[in-house]
Scaffold this active site. Structure first.
Site, PDB file in Angstrom:
ATOM      1  N   GLN A 263      46.301  30.508  32.950  1.00  0.00           N
ATOM      2  CA  GLN A 263      45.178  31.109  32.838  1.00  0.00           C
ATOM      3  C   GLN A 263      44.725  30.587  31.411  1.00  0.00           C
ATOM      4  O   GLN A 263      43.548  30.606  30.897  1.00  0.00           O
ATOM      5  CB  GLN A 263      45.354  32.569  33.057  1.00  0.00           C
ATOM      6  CG  GLN A 263      45.581  32.978  34.306  1.00  0.00           C
ATOM      7  CD  GLN A 263      44.393  32.503  35.350  1.00  0.00           C
ATOM      8  OE1 GLN A 263      43.300  32.621  35.259  1.00  0.00           O
ATOM      9  NE2 GLN A 263      45.164  31.600  36.144  1.00  0.00           N
ATOM     10  N   HIS A 266      42.252  27.745  30.639  1.00  0.00           N
ATOM     11  CA  HIS A 266      40.849  27.917  30.838  1.00  0.00           C
ATOM     12  C   HIS A 266      39.911  27.879  29.579  1.00  0.00           C
ATOM     13  O   HIS A 266      39.005  27.326  29.640  1.00  0.00           O
ATOM     14  CB  HIS A 266      40.410  29.348  31.527  1.00  0.00           C
ATOM     15  CG  HIS A 266      40.557  29.664  33.001  1.00  0.00           C
ATOM     16  ND1 HIS A 266      39.418  29.003  33.817  1.00  0.00           N
ATOM     17  CD2 HIS A 266      41.405  29.929  33.771  1.00  0.00           C
ATOM     18  CE1 HIS A 266      39.780  29.086  35.146  1.00  0.00           C
ATOM     19  NE2 HIS A 266      41.164  29.932  35.090  1.00  0.00           N
ATOM     20  N   GLU A 332      41.557  41.693  34.002  1.00  0.00           N
ATOM     21  CA  GLU A 332      41.122  40.842  35.323  1.00  0.00           C
ATOM     22  C   GLU A 332      42.162  40.543  36.342  1.00  0.00           C
ATOM     23  O   GLU A 332      41.945  41.043  37.648  1.00  0.00           O
ATOM     24  CB  GLU A 332      40.437  39.654  34.746  1.00  0.00           C
ATOM     25  CG  GLU A 332      39.582  38.787  35.759  1.00  0.00           C
ATOM     26  CD  GLU A 332      39.359  37.338  35.343  1.00  0.00           C
ATOM     27  OE1 GLU A 332      38.536  36.741  35.776  1.00  0.00           O
ATOM     28  OE2 GLU A 332      39.889  37.115  34.224  1.00  0.00           O
ATOM     29  N   HIS A 333      43.252  39.777  35.862  1.00  0.00           N
ATOM     30  CA  HIS A 333      44.250  39.579  37.104  1.00  0.00           C
ATOM     31  C   HIS A 333      45.590  40.264  36.441  1.00  0.00           C
ATOM     32  O   HIS A 333      46.097  40.281  35.261  1.00  0.00           O
ATOM     33  CB  HIS A 333      44.540  38.184  36.801  1.00  0.00           C
ATOM     34  CG  HIS A 333      43.297  37.036  37.102  1.00  0.00           C
ATOM     35  ND1 HIS A 333      42.799  36.539  36.175  1.00  0.00           N
ATOM     36  CD2 HIS A 333      42.675  36.859  38.211  1.00  0.00           C
ATOM     37  CE1 HIS A 333      41.678  35.826  36.593  1.00  0.00           C
ATOM     38  NE2 HIS A 333      41.723  35.994  37.900  1.00  0.00           N
ATOM     39  N   ASP A 366      42.477  32.162  42.563  1.00  0.00           N
ATOM     40  CA  ASP A 366      41.621  31.642  42.192  1.00  0.00           C
ATOM     41  C   ASP A 366      41.105  30.433  43.315  1.00  0.00           C
ATOM     42  O   ASP A 366      39.835  30.222  43.138  1.00  0.00           O
ATOM     43  CB  ASP A 366      42.091  30.358  41.150  1.00  0.00           C
ATOM     44  CG  ASP A 366      42.234  31.225  39.680  1.00  0.00           C
ATOM     45  OD1 ASP A 366      41.921  32.267  39.499  1.00  0.00           O
ATOM     46  OD2 ASP A 366      43.234  30.748  38.859  1.00  0.00           O
ATOM     47  N   HIS A 425       6.365  71.706  47.348  1.00  0.00           N
ATOM     48  CA  HIS A 425       7.254  71.158  48.046  1.00  0.00           C
ATOM     49  C   HIS A 425       7.610  72.190  49.349  1.00  0.00           C
ATOM     50  O   HIS A 425       7.668  71.730  50.408  1.00  0.00           O
ATOM     51  CB  HIS A 425       8.770  71.159  47.183  1.00  0.00           C
ATOM     52  CG  HIS A 425       8.805  70.059  46.445  1.00  0.00           C
ATOM     53  ND1 HIS A 425       7.915  69.889  45.516  1.00  0.00           N
ATOM     54  CD2 HIS A 425       9.604  69.029  46.470  1.00  0.00           C
ATOM     55  CE1 HIS A 425       8.290  68.770  44.814  1.00  0.00           C
ATOM     56  NE2 HIS A 425       9.324  68.587  45.299  1.00  0.00           N
TER      57      HIS A 425
END
Length: 436
Positions: A263, A266, A332-333, A366, A425
């Site tokens: 990771q 990236h 996230e992961h 992924d 109403h």
């Protein structure tokens, strides 16, 4: 390379966890003014603004912003056989999982003749953003397009930054993935300008405004999505990728290290965090990370990520503390590589996606797990979810009462409308029975 945070023998309250988790120095607020300027320029000058932004920010001026259908078809034919097979496998698996995310409609009869129908309606049109900076992401085409198609979205457009290597066009592998999915509306536009184009439309390109914008991107894409939220729907403000691994001494240090490095490649701002109760295991992972990071293709990028303030090895007293740390982080992961994943999983509340055991690395998610890899970052998993078919669906309630069912509740409606000082109403109901 990776710093160590030793939180053992240190009582931590729930209010203190947030201040202890490592974060990248990413401030979306700081990018808002730049993003606003780019969006406003596209709103005002349309296609010309996109061309100038591409030249300035991507280093190339596209010959055309909208990609011709023939170019997409050619890209499909040019896909290497192994890549095409992998993409088709990903499409099949993500399609299967996305179908499971579509809720069933229901009918509730609250009394005789009084029905509430719950249905899920897809949005009409979506704009899907596929990044194109440090890497090529055909997998993101799959992850964005498939759930939208499964949800029943009838109009889908894709944007990806123009590439200097390909004369200002979209990367051909991106185009090939789009073509495999039957998408013929693709634009060579990137960053905040692309988000603005999706939100407000560009008549000269026949680019109609969309209802929802999804997909990850850099800080300016995240800022742009924040700015157009309310004009269109968005998935989340996805930023640099994150992995948090909770592991005990029984895990394989080389596998954990490989996952952290995977990771980190990236982006320099990618976050890699290990949380463990075992100091000896932490040392072993540190050694393995150094070995793997030095030999991987993007070693400089990986080294910057792993040595940054957003990455760390965290020592805690027990797995309950590890879970508390992870919940405060909201990764996230999240990988759980412990002897009893079920017990630890019960303690986890916040995560974009959770990977159980040594044979479920984030790289699987992924590409070919079947799950979606467009996930919330920066702690947003506390209140938002990853991309799915539900992202493109809106629940609607349909109310159907017959005359007898309405008469049954008429007096109570009048009573409540009078209590709220909104007598008209109640009159709207009473009028239906005035001639009885």
């Amino acid at each position: 390379m990776m710093r160590t945070l030793d939180l053992r023998n240190r009582p931590v309250t729930s209010l203190q966890w947030d201040s202890l988790v490592p974060r990248a120095g990413v401030d979306v607020d700081a990018a808002l003014e730049v993003a606003r300027g780019l969006i406003d320029d596209v709103r005002t000058r349309g296609e010309l603004a996109l061309l100038e932004q591409a030249e300035r920010l991507d280093g190339v001026r596209p010959a055309a912003v909208r990609i011709h259908g023939d170019e997409i078809s050619s890209a499909v034919r040019a896909l290497p056989a192994a890549v095409r097979e992998a993409l088709e496998g990903a499409i099949e698996r993500v399609t299967k999982v996305s179908h499971a995310q579509v809720p069933s409609g229901s009918v509730t009869e609250v009394s005789p003749g009084a029905r509430i129908i719950q249905r899920w309606q897809p949005v009409r049109r979506v704009g899907l953003y596929v990044p194109g900076g440090k890497a090529v992401y055909p997998s993101s085409v799959v992850m964005n397009v498939v759930p939208a198609q499964v949800a029943g979205v009838s109009s889908i457009a894709i944007a990806s930054p123009p590439q200097r290597e390909f004369g200002g066009g979209v990367h051909p592998t991106i185009l090939g993935a789009a073509g495999l999915l039957g998408i013929d509306e693709v634009y060579a536009m990137g960053g905040a300008g692309a988000v603005g184009g999706f939100a407000y439309g560009i008549p000269s390109l026949s680019l109609e405004p969309v209802d929802v914008v999804t997909g990850p991107g850099n800080i300016y894409v995240a800022a742009a999505k924040r700015l157009v939220r309310g004009v269109v729907g968005i998935d989340s403000e996805a930023g640099p990728t994150e992995i948090l691994v909770i592991a005990d001494g029984g895990a394989d240090a080389s596998l954990v290290a490989a996952d952290l490095v995977s990771q980190a490649e990236h982006d320099e701002l990618a976050a890699a965090v290990l949380v463990t109760t075992d100091a000896g295991f932490a040392d072993a992972v540190t050694s393995e990370v150094a070995r793997l990071a030095s030999s991987t293709k993007h070693s400089d990028r990986v080294a910057t990520s792993l040595s940054g303030e957003q990455s760390a090895i965290v020592l805690v007293d027990d797995l309950a503390e590890a879970a508390a740390f992870s919940n405060a982080y909201g990764p996230e992961h999240l990988e759980l590589q412990v002897s009893n994943t079920g017990a630890l999983l019960d303690l986890i509340d916040n995560a974009g996606a959770i990977f159980l055991g040594a044979n479920s690395p984030v790289s699987l998610g992924d590409y070919l797990a079947g799950s979606n890899h467009v996930l919330p970052t920066g702690g947003q998993s506390r209140f938002s979810s990853g991309l799915g078919a539900y992202t493109f669906l809106r629940p609607q309630q349909i109310i159907e009462y017959d005359r007898a069912a309405l008469r049954e509740v008429a007096d109570r409606i009048v009573a409540l409308s009078s209590a709220e000082d909104l007598p008209a109403h109640g009159d709207a109901v009473s009028e239906r029975f005035a001639r009885d």
